[in-house]
Design a protein around this motif. Sequence first.
Motif, PDB file in Angstrom:
ATOM      1  N   ARG A  99     -10.264  16.896  23.524  1.00  0.00           N
ATOM      2  CA  ARG A  99     -10.329  16.310  22.193  1.00  0.00           C
ATOM      3  C   ARG A  99     -11.065  17.241  21.223  1.00  0.00           C
ATOM      4  O   ARG A  99     -10.720  17.316  20.044  1.00  0.00           O
ATOM      5  CB  ARG A  99     -11.051  14.968  22.226  1.00  0.00           C
ATOM      6  N   GLN A 106      -9.295  20.092  19.134  1.00  0.00           N
ATOM      7  CA  GLN A 106      -8.433  19.762  18.002  1.00  0.00           C
ATOM      8  C   GLN A 106      -9.144  20.052  16.679  1.00  0.00           C
ATOM      9  O   GLN A 106      -9.309  19.190  15.825  1.00  0.00           O
ATOM     10  CB  GLN A 106      -8.017  18.290  18.085  1.00  0.00           C
ATOM     11  N   GLU A 116     -11.693  12.515  13.251  1.00  0.00           N
ATOM     12  CA  GLU A 116     -10.238  12.398  13.169  1.00  0.00           C
ATOM     13  C   GLU A 116      -9.830  11.459  12.046  1.00  0.00           C
ATOM     14  O   GLU A 116      -8.853  11.715  11.328  1.00  0.00           O
ATOM     15  CB  GLU A 116      -9.688  11.911  14.512  1.00  0.00           C
ATOM     16  N   SER A 121     -10.264  13.332   8.789  1.00  0.00           N
ATOM     17  CA  SER A 121      -9.201  14.299   8.516  1.00  0.00           C
ATOM     18  C   SER A 121      -7.920  13.606   8.090  1.00  0.00           C
ATOM     19  O   SER A 121      -7.101  14.167   7.371  1.00  0.00           O
ATOM     20  CB  SER A 121      -8.942  15.144   9.768  1.00  0.00           C
ATOM     21  N   THR A 122      -7.755  12.341   8.511  1.00  0.00           N
ATOM     22  CA  THR A 122      -6.568  11.575   8.114  1.00  0.00           C
ATOM     23  C   THR A 122      -6.672  11.089   6.681  1.00  0.00           C
ATOM     24  O   THR A 122      -5.696  11.098   5.919  1.00  0.00           O
ATOM     25  CB  THR A 122      -6.387  10.363   9.056  1.00  0.00           C
ATOM     26  N   LYS A 140     -14.743  19.657  10.279  1.00  0.00           N
ATOM     27  CA  LYS A 140     -14.954  18.725  11.386  1.00  0.00           C
ATOM     28  C   LYS A 140     -16.011  19.328  12.315  1.00  0.00           C
ATOM     29  O   LYS A 140     -15.713  20.189  13.140  1.00  0.00           O
ATOM     30  CB  LYS A 140     -13.639  18.460  12.101  1.00  0.00           C
TER      31      LYS A 140
END
Length: 450
Positions: free
Chosen positions: A307, A310, A347, A350-351, A365
């Motif tokens: 994870r 990423q 995450e 970032s979305t 991140k």
Amino acid sequence: MNPALGMSTSPTTKPSQATSSSKGRPITVLLVDDQASMNEVIQCLLATESDITYHYCSTADQALTMAIEVAPTVILQDLIMPGVDGMALVKQFRIQAATQDVPIIMFSANDDPQTKAEAFAVGVNDYLVKLPDRVELLARIRYHSQAYLSQQAHTAALVVQEQAQELEQILQELRRTQAQLIQTEKLSSLGQMLAGIAHEINNPVNFIFGNLTYIENYVGDLMRLVHAYQERYPEPQDEIQTLLEEIDYEFLTQDLEKILNSTRLGIERIIQIILSLRNFSRQDQAEMRLSNIHEGIDSTLLILGHRIKQGIEIIKQYGELPPIECYPAQLNQVFMNILNNAIDALEENSTLSNPQDSAATGCGKQIYIQTQRQDENRVEVRIRDTGVGIPADILDQLFTPFFTTKPVGKGTGLGLSICQQIIKNHQGSLQVVSQPGQGTEFIIQLLIKH
């Protein structure tokens, strides 16, 4: 006498049946007076009041017993009683749990202010001079009775509320215990699985790693032999020259060395993963032991590597920490939950955000892991992300069992609750600091020795 009016009497007086009507809440009157004539007067005054139940006794001993039996809402008591002072009887009523709050109206022919003051001082609620007016007596009986009944209802409501709160606390504790048992079982199963995988992989890896040195030596010997032939016979025959060109001998020798080096690096990486799996599971450590926190964090990061790759940057700022007394597997579970939540937040960030905005502000991140020694017997671990942060209204519920903001199927709401309990079991503390848009930081403080 009104048959709806109840009366309990001394042994020399015949009692009649007691009933109460539906006219408001029932009122129960107990008269304590040694004069039978006073009983008859009060009985006549109350005879037409169907919502009042009336009881009578003539001695102090009977009064204390009867008050428990009939549960009066108001007591009418004479000041002067044979064998006992009326003030003393009031004190006994106030000592007795069943009557300590029951209103007492004192009857007396004495209208002296000093006597009234003494009566109020020992616990009398009202004072009437004999013989009272019927309207006034009824008004005072109803007033004191309704006040007493209201107080009892309020007290009962408070008791019910306290019981409900206790039951809620018990229910929460049961849910928390159930969650811990479930999570402990999951952790145990995970640990057994990881330990089993590490054990099964370890044997063939050791076989490969052990033979890799021999392969490197053998290949080196063969290469030296080929080079010796090339030096002795620089002009090979056409058949051999064709074979050298066919297999691209120069590339093969260079690439073979690279393959062997890559294979060694790969095997060493697998061995490192096996050690991390063993370190994370800690199946043989049911008791507290000295453990290196940094090893636990690194093992957790290794397991979460799929994870983290990423686009997430891990920034470790480790201080000089001594080994601490702890349950290593439990602390690894805490690190796992907090780091997983940090990755989820990044995450989500970032979305929701524009990548160009993140690049412009320099806030990519990132997860910062900082450790330091607080004092002689305390260390601190800080894990901070640059995610979306947590709103204030959610922050207060973060450690509540089964509370989660994640979609159904992605979160159980147990992770942080169990983390908090694990840290409490280590006599430490777990705090969270967060503001929307500024990330979240978890602060863990642990004792070095217990």
